[in-house]
Write an enzyme that holds these catalytic residues in place. Structure first.
Site, PDB file in Angstrom:
ATOM      1  CE  LYS A  66      -2.631   0.699   3.612  1.00  0.00           C
ATOM      2  NZ  LYS A  66      -3.820   0.604   4.495  1.00  0.00           N
ATOM      3  CB  CYS A  82       0.400  13.162  -7.512  1.00  0.00           C
ATOM      4  SG  CYS A  82      -0.302  12.149  -8.822  1.00  0.00           S
ATOM      5  CB  CYS A 118      -3.893  11.724 -11.320  1.00  0.00           C
ATOM      6  SG  CYS A 118      -2.240  12.089 -11.956  1.00  0.00           S
ATOM      7  CB  CYS A 136       0.838  17.447  -8.466  1.00  0.00           C
ATOM      8  SG  CYS A 136       0.057  18.043  -9.985  1.00  0.00           S
ATOM      9  CG  HIS A 140      -3.551  16.806 -12.887  1.00  0.00           C
ATOM     10  ND1 HIS A 140      -2.454  17.275 -12.202  1.00  0.00           N
ATOM     11  CD2 HIS A 140      -4.207  17.911 -13.342  1.00  0.00           C
ATOM     12  CE1 HIS A 140      -2.443  18.599 -12.214  1.00  0.00           C
ATOM     13  NE2 HIS A 140      -3.491  19.007 -12.914  1.00  0.00           N
TER      14      HIS A 140
HETATM   15  S1  FES Z   1      -2.597  15.092  -9.628  1.00  0.00           S
HETATM   16 FE1  FES Z   1      -1.238  13.589 -10.422  1.00  0.00          FE
HETATM   17  S2  FES Z   1       0.157  14.737 -11.616  1.00  0.00           S
HETATM   18 FE2  FES Z   1      -1.191  16.209 -10.794  1.00  0.00          FE
END
Ligand code: FES
Ligand code: FES
Lengths: 88, 88
Positions: free
Chosen positions: A37, A55, A57, A66, A70
């Protein structure tokens, strides 16, 4: 909400339609797959910038930060995900 | 990394196999789909608990907070995602 659907490649419509709901599909293709995890911790007193984007995503090359990945993910999939912004 | 694969339902192996890579699939089934991009901000000086967990799996019923829903998501999909922990 369905995320992808497609036929059987035969070009015939309405047969063997397969619909994949995101519920049955993993969301992290590549990040730290050896970990059972993936949990990250941020000591917020150690944040250096006024705003730091984390991040959500699972597509960032600088995860857990990030890197803007995304945008490509959302464009490619019709999704609407974005980062968590930590503000000092 | 492939996240799901299945036949055509005929029971015959090796025919019309469909493989869905997470890259082509959205990761957020339900959260704030009316928003073009779901971004949340945390003013870290306002955190009340020593540790606060923020969701990165898009399955929490208390999004943007983590409610432990990643456990079910990981179990159902073989994924390995987890929250971002903010520590004061
Ligand atoms: S939320 Fe994953 S790169 Fe921006
Ligand atoms: S419920 Fe989404 S990371 Fe815990």
């Amino acid at each position: 909400v369905n995320f992808c659907s497609f036929g059987d490649g035969s070009g015939r419509k309405g047969r063997r339609m397969v619909v994949v709901r995101a519920e049955g599909v993993g969301i992290n293709p590549d990040i730290r797959k050896s970990e059972e995890k993936v949990v990250d911790s941020v000591v917020v007193t150690e944040l250096s910038k006024p705003t730091t984007a984390y991040c959500r995503c699972w597509r960032s090359k600088t995860f857990p930060l990030c890197d803007g990945g995304h945008v490509q993910h959302n464009k490619a999939t019709g999704d609407n995900v974005g980062p968590l912004l930590l503000k000092k």
